[in-house]
Write an enzyme that holds these catalytic residues in place. Structure first.
Site, PDB file in Angstrom:
ATOM      1  N   ARG A 260       0.843  -1.199   0.000  1.00  0.00           N
ATOM      2  CA  ARG A 260       0.000   0.000   0.000  1.00  0.00           C
ATOM      3  C   ARG A 260       0.877   1.247   0.000  1.00  0.00           C
ATOM      4  NH1 ARG A 260      -4.643  -1.819   4.446  1.00  0.00           N
ATOM      5  NH2 ARG A 260      -5.195  -3.764   3.373  1.00  0.00           N
ATOM      6  N   ARG A 275       2.427   1.212  10.169  1.00  0.00           N
ATOM      7  CA  ARG A 275       1.902   1.607   8.861  1.00  0.00           C
ATOM      8  C   ARG A 275       3.025   1.482   7.839  1.00  0.00           C
ATOM      9  NH1 ARG A 275      -2.942   4.271   8.176  1.00  0.00           N
ATOM     10  NH2 ARG A 275      -2.955   4.868  10.373  1.00  0.00           N
ATOM     11  N   GLU A 347      -6.155  -0.902  15.559  1.00  0.00           N
ATOM     12  CA  GLU A 347      -6.789  -1.893  14.695  1.00  0.00           C
ATOM     13  C   GLU A 347      -5.802  -2.992  14.307  1.00  0.00           C
ATOM     14  OE1 GLU A 347      -8.044  -2.410  10.076  1.00  0.00           O
ATOM     15  OE2 GLU A 347      -8.143  -0.389  10.893  1.00  0.00           O
ATOM     16  N   SER A 350     -10.026  -6.194  10.431  1.00  0.00           N
ATOM     17  CA  SER A 350     -11.264  -5.562   9.985  1.00  0.00           C
ATOM     18  C   SER A 350     -12.038  -6.600   9.189  1.00  0.00           C
ATOM     19  CB  SER A 350     -10.956  -4.336   9.119  1.00  0.00           C
ATOM     20  OG  SER A 350     -12.141  -3.610   8.842  1.00  0.00           O
ATOM     21  N   ARG A 389       1.226  -6.294  12.730  1.00  0.00           N
ATOM     22  CA  ARG A 389       0.610  -5.704  13.925  1.00  0.00           C
ATOM     23  C   ARG A 389       0.495  -6.726  15.049  1.00  0.00           C
ATOM     24  NH1 ARG A 389      -3.410  -0.683  12.547  1.00  0.00           N
ATOM     25  NH2 ARG A 389      -1.977   0.329  11.084  1.00  0.00           N
TER      26      ARG A 389
END
Length: 427
Positions: A260, A275, A347, A350, A389
């Site tokens: 990403r 991130r 988070e 999801s 994460r």
């Protein structure tokens, strides 16, 4: 993609759904384009029918010796009109498609109202926060002190938002992925898939990343795209599929690298691994009957939760509000893990029910026994879970005062029985 029939029959409900997303009414524009398109199609069909009839009359006139000049002129005029009508129809269809493909999925009725993250609703908490009797450190301080997390080396290779893991931390990252895939395949009923990490544009269109979110993605010079999540290839395995009802649900899982650009994340989480441009993730995808998709969302979320339970991590589950959901989702649960170093929930998974939104873009359907017609399947996706994460959460929750990290029991079989990670001693 949205159902035009639904918009025609219930334009007010369609606009109410968009309003819950914070968007202006779109049914007037959509219906006006649809009306023009259908009128053009009708006129085109009438010209085609008249051309065929006039051509037949030309043949009859010639055979009977009559003058056919007027009919021939009419046929030529109709041909010109048909060509123009076909071009106009294509243009209107493209314009209508362009409008519809930019509109997000409509939220389910039970999704909480809100404009952003602050309006998400906590549903439950599970597990206990670790009782540390020392000042908790963040994951990057722990990893760098161990000598096993190298951001400078990664920056020299690739720039910012990359990391090089070494030794036991590299092994723990691999252990986490193996543990998650084993859990989902042996206990949760998912079939393991090893998909490509490069896909064509139509795959990203099918799951809703394109055309709206191209800036978030990486594209090669020969028109391949790097996947932002394994949701893309896994879901698109159903593109143009026609299932028998008995074959549903299809549950798939994959451990892949994801890529990403983080185009909208300037200044956010610039330190550490939270991130990254490249990261590992275990993904879950379900292709299911429309009547079962709500139950499947609960089940999928439970599968992701089980990963955290077995790792002994404290977390909470929140229902995303209308203003915080992703483009393709009609309902989403986020799982947020507790990070002692940050003193915050972040988070880590999801899970979303996309209804038939993606299926319409991919033309993924099923047929019930004894029925001639077909229906669109429902698609769901969820992180099961983000490996980087998870590594962060283990480091921060299992850190010790001396700088070492205790290995969670469930990971020890994947790490050769190692119980504690300590800084490597100088030779």
């Amino acid at each position: 993609m949205h159902d035009l029939r639904y918009i025609r029959e219930t334009p007010e409900a369609f606009d109410r759904g968009l309003a819950r997303r914070g968007l202006q009414p779109m049914s007037p524009e959509v219906l006006a384009l649809d009306l023009r398109r259908r009128a053009t199609q009708t006129a085109l069909q009438e010209m085609l029918q008249r051309r065929n009839e006039a051509s037949r009359q030309v043949g009859l006139a010639k055979r009977s010796g009559e003058n056919a000049d007027a009919l021939i002129a009419e046929v030529q005029s109709l041909k010109d009109g048909i060509a123009a009508g076909e071009e106009e129809t294509k243009a209107l269809e493209a314009q209508l498609k362009s409008v519809l493909e930019e509109l997000p999925n409509l939220p389910a009725d039970d999704v909480p109202e809100g404009g952003g993250e602050a309006d998400n609703v906590e549903l439950r908490q599970t597990g206990e926060k670790p009782a540390l009797d020392f000042a908790a450190r963040e994951h990057f301080d722990i990893g760098e002190s161990l000598g096993m997390m190298d951001f400078e080396g990664a920056a020299a290779l690739s720039g910012s938002r990359f990391v090089v893991l070494r030794g036991a931390l590299a092994r723990m990252e691999r252990a986490l992925g193996n543990f998650m895939v084993d859990l989902h395949t042996t206990e949760h009923g998912f079939a393991e898939i090893s998909p490509p990490a490069l896909v064509r544009e139509n795959a990203l269109y099918g799951t809703g990343q394109l055309p709206k979110f191209a800036e978030d993605l990486y594209r090669t010079t020969d028109d391949y795209w790097l996947i932002p999540t394994a949701e893309v290839p896994l879901t698109n395995l159903s593109s143009e599929a026609l299932y028998v009802e008995e074959a549903l649900p299809q549950r798939l899982t994959a451990w892949t690298q994801c890529f990403r650009s983080e185009a909208g994340a300037a200044g956010k989480d610039t330190r550490g691994m939270l991130r990254q441009h490249q990261f590992g993730k275990v993904e879950m995808v379900c292709i299911t009957h429309p009547d079962q998709s709500d139950a499947e969302l609960e089940r999928m979320t439970g599968c992701a939760e089980e990963v955290l339970k077995r790792l002994g991590l404290h977390y909470r589950v929140v229902a995303l509000c209308t203003g915080d959901m992703g483009f393709s989702a009609r309902k989403t649960y986020d799982i947020e893990v507790w990070l002692p170093g940050q003193g915050a929930y972040r988070e880590i998974s999801s899970c979303s029910n996309c209804g038939d939104f993606q299926a319409r873009r991919m033309n993924a359907r099923f047929r019930s026994k004894g029925e001639k017609g077909t229906r669109f399947v429902h698609t769901l996706n969820g992180s099961g879970i983000a490996i980087g994460r998870a590594l962060i959460a283990v480091l921060e929750n299992y850190q010790n005062a001396d700088g070492s990290v205790t290995v969670p029991e469930v990971l020890r079989p994947y790490m050769g029985g190692i119980e504690r990670i300590e800084a490597a001693r100088d030779a």
